[in-house]
Structures are given as C-alpha cells and as structure tokens.
Design an enzyme around this catalytic site. Structure first.
Site, PDB file in Angstrom:
ATOM      1  CE1 TYR A 179       6.767   5.319  -2.947  1.00 12.94           C
ATOM      2  CE2 TYR A 179       9.045   4.585  -3.056  1.00 12.94           C
ATOM      3  CZ  TYR A 179       7.791   4.661  -3.616  1.00 12.94           C
ATOM      4  OH  TYR A 179       7.548   4.065  -4.838  1.00 12.94           O
ATOM      5  N   PRO A 181       6.857  -6.451  -8.428  1.00 15.44           N
ATOM      6  CG  PRO A 181       9.082  -6.654  -7.763  1.00 15.44           C
ATOM      7  CD  PRO A 181       7.908  -5.714  -7.707  1.00 15.44           C
ATOM      8  N   GLY A 215      -0.548 -10.505  -2.233  1.00 20.09           N
ATOM      9  CA  GLY A 215      -1.597 -11.450  -1.864  1.00 20.09           C
ATOM     10  C   GLY A 215      -1.358 -12.825  -2.441  1.00 20.09           C
TER      11      GLY A 215
END
Length: 311
Positions: free
Chosen positions: A65, A222, A226
């Site tokens: 990340y 989780p 969308g």
C-alpha cells in the site's frame, strides 16, 4: 479447538494478543489507486488517531500500500504505539503502479513468495513501522511457483528471530480451506484474511475452518463495494428497520456470523469511522437475519473477485 474469544466484542490472536473485534483497515490512507502518499497527511493522521481514541486495537496494512507509504503514515500518526495496539502488515504481493487494482477482472495480482524477498519485505516493514517486532505478519498471497513450505518457512524463521510475533495468511481473493489446512503443517497460523461479506459468502468453508481451528478470520471488503452499501442498496430497508446505517448492518452481520471474525472496515472519514465502530451495539433477530438473506439472494450484486497471476 475453537477460536478464542474473551467476550462477544473481543478476540484473541494466538494465545496472548487480545483485541477488540472491530479494527481499522488503513489501505485507503494512500494516494489514488493505493499508490503514493495520501494527499492530505494531516487528515490521515487525524483518522488514525481518532481510531485509537475510539478503541481500535487492531490496524491492518500491507507493504504494497503505497508501497510503504501506508506503513509510514501509521508510524507518523501513532508511534510510539499504545501498548494494546496490534499492527498487522503483509508482504509477498507485487505492485506496478496506481492502475493495478482499478479494472474489475483485470487486476494485477502477482504474488512473489521467494524466501529472500519475504525476508527483505519483513525488514522493510520493521523500518517503516518503527518496530522491532511485528504483531501479526501475513503472507499476502500464496505464490504458486514457490513451495508453501518455503514461503511460510521464511516467516517462521523470522518469528524465531523475534521479528514477527504471529503469522497469518491472506488471499486474493481468498485462501481456501484446503490451503489453510496445508499452511498449518508448516507454521502456526493464527489468522486468515479473505474477501468476505454479507453478499459474497464464497469463503464460508474457510471461515468455518478458521473458527474450528482457533484462527481469527479477517474479512477484506467487509462492506463489499458499489451496490452493497451505496445508493439503492438492497439492505437499506432492513437497516432502517434495525435503526442502523447499511454499513453498520453489514458489519453487525459479520460479527454475528462467527465469533472468529475480526473486522477491518476502512475509511478516510472520521464520521464514517465513528459510525462503523457503533456496529457492535446492533443486535440482530432471526427475522432480521432472514430479511438480510432475502435482500442479498440471487448473487446480483457487483463484486470484484481478483484472480492472481504472475503478470
């Protein structure tokens, strides 16, 4: 053996790390496409500090990340870390740029599990986070070209050296029940992190296996994405009946689904963070659960299930 819980709201990693069951996923505190630093570092710091203030004791990140930027902003915000805080980071997944994960079905999911590479990445995460030992280190994705015994063997060696406290394993999109069983032959696995939510329950077998074998199950996505929690969510009606937001309902369902679940909802909004933390207060009746199942039945919700490759 079953998963160790000290209360409905807490879970134990291994035999000694006791944390609240709602943690925080820090992935989005990076630049667009999870690439580069977050454009507003002060905001990122504020979100992380507020998470800890609200009782978060488990923060999930990964070396890819940024790469690295996410681990470094966690250090900037929280170091020296509160004694009760467990930071989970991951290694073994390559990046090539900000567009890696933006095209559903065409994601660049490329594992690299060579022992020398994993050792290097653990050392880099130790530096980025500013720690001598990582509370939970996960193999980010199983590399099909490297024997699993070698991948987990490298992490086990670093655990023996005192650089890793506990070992976990993550899946893109999931670690199967069979892979979990195999992994247990080579390392003491305390956690598995898979794509899983109320609308995508493909990982049921792995979750049940984790619960029976004393592992924490960490669902990524989780809240889906969308349609699951956005405008027009099929869960909106049930959530309103429960006096909850859709996000709170989806998180509460995960807490109900198994005592092994350890949640890591991510957000860049303090308001949403505070909302998510209240999910533990929501009680679900049998009627609520039936309505939730009916709302997501049919598999029509758009989900992203990446397929790993070697680029």
């Amino acid at each position: 053996m079953s998963v160790l819980t000290t209360s409905p709201d807490r879970i134990r990693l291994g035999s000694d790390l006791d944390v609240g069951r709602i943690g925080y996923g820090a992935m989005h505190l990076t630049g667009p496409g999870m690439w580069g630093p977050y454009p507003d570092p002060a905001r990122a710091v504020s979100v992380l500090r507020r998470a800890v203030d609200l009782g978060v004791e488990f923060i999930d990140t990964a070396d890819c990340y940024g790469p690295g930027d996410n681990e470094r902003i966690i250090r900037e915000a929280l170091h020296p870390y509160p004694e009760q805080l467990v930071i989970c980071t991951k290694g073994g997944l390559l990046r090539r740029g900000p567009s890696d994960w933006t095209l559903p079905g065409q994601e660049y999911i490329t594992p690299l599990g060579r022992p020398a590479y994993l050792r290097q990445q653990v050392e880099m995460s130790l530096r980025n986070l500013g720690v001598e030992r990582i509370g939970l280190y996960q193999l980010h994705s199983i590399d099909p070209l490297v024997p699993l015994a070698e991948q987990l063997g490298a992490l086990t060696e670093m655990r023996a050296e005192g650089k890793i406290h506990h070992i976990g394993i993550s899946g893109q999109p999931e670690v199967t029940r069979e892979e979990l069983s195999q992994a247990g032959e080579f390392a003491d696995i305390v956690a598995v992190e898979n794509l899983y939510n109320v609308a995508d329950r493909t990982g049921d077998a792995a979750l049940d296996y984790a619960e029976r074998n004393g592992m924490a199950f960490i669902p990524w996505f989780p809240l889906g994405h969308g349609q699951l929690v956005g405008p027009g969510s099929p869960l909106a009606g049930v959530a309103a009946q429960c006096g909850a937001s859709v996000s709170q309902l989806a998180l509460a369902w995960l807490l109900w689904r198994s005592p092994a679940t350890l949640l890591i909802p991510g957000t860049t909004s303090i308001a949403h963070l505070e909302e998510n933390m209240k999910a533990a207060r929501i009680s679900l009746t049998k009627d609520d659960l039936r309505l939730i199942d009916a709302a997501v039945a049919g598999g029509t919700l758009a989900e992203r299930r990446p397929v790993k490759d070697r680029g």
